[in-house]
Design a protein around this motif. Sequence first.
Motif, PDB file in Angstrom:
ATOM      1  N   VAL A 122       0.861  -1.177   0.000  1.00  0.00           N
ATOM      2  CA  VAL A 122       0.000   0.000   0.000  1.00  0.00           C
ATOM      3  C   VAL A 122       0.900   1.231   0.000  1.00  0.00           C
ATOM      4  N   ALA A 123       0.588   2.187  -0.881  1.00  0.00           N
ATOM      5  CA  ALA A 123       1.362   3.420  -0.975  1.00  0.00           C
ATOM      6  C   ALA A 123       0.440   4.618  -0.806  1.00  0.00           C
ATOM      7  N   THR A 124       0.897   5.583  -0.002  1.00  0.00           N
ATOM      8  CA  THR A 124       0.159   6.819   0.249  1.00  0.00           C
ATOM      9  C   THR A 124       1.158   7.956   0.366  1.00  0.00           C
ATOM     10  N   ALA A 125       0.651   9.174   0.325  1.00  0.00           N
ATOM     11  CA  ALA A 125       1.525  10.345   0.477  1.00  0.00           C
ATOM     12  C   ALA A 125       0.705  11.496   1.038  1.00  0.00           C
ATOM     13  N   PRO A 126       1.357  12.372   1.791  1.00  0.00           N
ATOM     14  CA  PRO A 126       0.662  13.568   2.266  1.00  0.00           C
ATOM     15  C   PRO A 126       0.522  14.579   1.127  1.00  0.00           C
ATOM     16  N   LEU A 127      -0.276  15.600   1.330  1.00  0.00           N
ATOM     17  CA  LEU A 127      -0.413  16.661   0.330  1.00  0.00           C
ATOM     18  C   LEU A 127       0.842  17.508   0.226  1.00  0.00           C
ATOM     19  N   SER A 128       1.523  17.713   1.333  1.00  0.00           N
ATOM     20  CA  SER A 128       2.717  18.548   1.359  1.00  0.00           C
ATOM     21  C   SER A 128       3.816  17.945   0.498  1.00  0.00           C
ATOM     22  N   GLY A 129       4.401  18.788  -0.352  1.00  0.00           N
ATOM     23  CA  GLY A 129       5.486  18.342  -1.217  1.00  0.00           C
ATOM     24  C   GLY A 129       6.732  17.911  -0.477  1.00  0.00           C
ATOM     25  N   ASP A 130       6.910  18.395   0.755  1.00  0.00           N
ATOM     26  CA  ASP A 130       8.085  17.977   1.508  1.00  0.00           C
ATOM     27  C   ASP A 130       7.761  16.859   2.497  1.00  0.00           C
ATOM     28  N   GLY A 131       6.542  16.321   2.416  1.00  0.00           N
ATOM     29  CA  GLY A 131       6.166  15.184   3.258  1.00  0.00           C
ATOM     30  C   GLY A 131       6.739  13.893   2.707  1.00  0.00           C
ATOM     31  N   HIS A 132       6.668  12.870   3.499  1.00  0.00           N
ATOM     32  CA  HIS A 132       7.245  11.578   3.135  1.00  0.00           C
ATOM     33  C   HIS A 132       6.213  10.668   2.472  1.00  0.00           C
ATOM     34  N   VAL A 133       6.560  10.154   1.283  1.00  0.00           N
ATOM     35  CA  VAL A 133       5.755   9.118   0.634  1.00  0.00           C
ATOM     36  C   VAL A 133       5.963   7.843   1.437  1.00  0.00           C
ATOM     37  N   ASN A 134       4.911   7.066   1.612  1.00  0.00           N
ATOM     38  CA  ASN A 134       5.017   5.840   2.397  1.00  0.00           C
ATOM     39  C   ASN A 134       4.555   4.644   1.574  1.00  0.00           C
ATOM     40  N   MET A 135       5.315   3.553   1.650  1.00  0.00           N
ATOM     41  CA  MET A 135       4.900   2.296   1.040  1.00  0.00           C
ATOM     42  C   MET A 135       5.123   1.202   2.069  1.00  0.00           C
ATOM     43  N   SER A 136       4.090   0.408   2.285  1.00  0.00           N
ATOM     44  CA  SER A 136       4.172  -0.644   3.298  1.00  0.00           C
ATOM     45  C   SER A 136       3.782  -1.989   2.716  1.00  0.00           C
ATOM     46  N   PRO A 137       4.539  -3.041   3.051  1.00  0.00           N
ATOM     47  CA  PRO A 137       4.125  -4.388   2.658  1.00  0.00           C
ATOM     48  C   PRO A 137       3.068  -4.888   3.637  1.00  0.00           C
ATOM     49  N   ARG A 138       2.154  -5.681   3.146  1.00  0.00           N
ATOM     50  CA  ARG A 138       1.109  -6.267   3.997  1.00  0.00           C
ATOM     51  C   ARG A 138       0.995  -7.749   3.678  1.00  0.00           C
ATOM     52  N   GLY A 139       0.470  -8.478   4.626  1.00  0.00           N
ATOM     53  CA  GLY A 139       0.271  -9.906   4.443  1.00  0.00           C
ATOM     54  C   GLY A 139      -0.788 -10.419   5.391  1.00  0.00           C
ATOM     55  N   HIS A 140      -0.704 -11.682   5.699  1.00  0.00           N
ATOM     56  CA  HIS A 140      -1.677 -12.364   6.544  1.00  0.00           C
ATOM     57  C   HIS A 140      -3.048 -12.369   5.861  1.00  0.00           C
ATOM     58  N   ASP A 141      -4.001 -12.979   6.465  1.00  0.00           N
ATOM     59  CA  ASP A 141      -5.368 -13.019   5.940  1.00  0.00           C
ATOM     60  C   ASP A 141      -6.052 -11.742   6.393  1.00  0.00           C
ATOM     61  N   SER A 142      -5.817 -10.651   5.669  1.00  0.00           N
ATOM     62  CA  SER A 142      -6.323  -9.346   6.100  1.00  0.00           C
ATOM     63  C   SER A 142      -7.014  -8.571   4.985  1.00  0.00           C
ATOM     64  N   PHE A 143      -6.946  -9.046   3.735  1.00  0.00           N
ATOM     65  CA  PHE A 143      -7.442  -8.283   2.584  1.00  0.00           C
ATOM     66  C   PHE A 143      -8.695  -8.914   2.012  1.00  0.00           C
ATOM     67  N   SER A 144      -9.653  -8.066   1.603  1.00  0.00           N
ATOM     68  CA  SER A 144     -10.891  -8.554   0.974  1.00  0.00           C
ATOM     69  C   SER A 144     -11.252  -7.703  -0.231  1.00  0.00           C
TER      70      SER A 144
END
Length: 181
Positions: free
Chosen positions: A24-46
């Motif tokens: 999952v990847a997200t980012a703040p509106l601020s141009g100097d904010g940090h883009v974030n990408m996280s791996p996910r697993g387990h039985d958690s997605f639908s």
Amino acid sequence: MGKVFDGIDDNLKAWIEAQPMWFVATAPLSGDGHVNMSPRGHDSFSVLGANRVGWVDYTGSGVETIAHLRENGRVCLMFNSFDSRPRIVRLHGTGVVAMPGEAAFYELTALHPEHPSTRAVVIVDVTRVSDSCGWGVPVMEMSGERDLLRLQAEKKGVDGMSQYRTERNYESIDGLPGLPT
């Protein structure tokens, strides 16, 4: 360029739900904010419908995804196969966070095994589905799930997890609001 689809059909749903890991990847509106990408697993997605997906969000080291979604809702999910048939699927959309006490939280957590690290759920309205070759993705084998999140949460207990979230999930690394206290 890959293919773009109107939504998630039954074949794509089965493929997505068969992947043991996704990002999952997200980012703040601020141009100097940090883009974030996280791996996910387990039985958690639908896959909840042709244009709606969701996952159970576990307590982790940070709260970037939740903070970014609360600020602007933008999200991209990526699934890729590591088996012999290469494929990458991206789901772009707008996400919202549901906390314990909200109907969406209970509706989604009911679809997955109970987990002591659960802190929220995320629901995404998918606006774009794309598929690309994945020829550069290595072939790897899944040897198993890690159980460290569960073990840590069980060791901390309900009160310890609550304290951890208050101390470490109150705001993002960019100072955006995270979890309510």
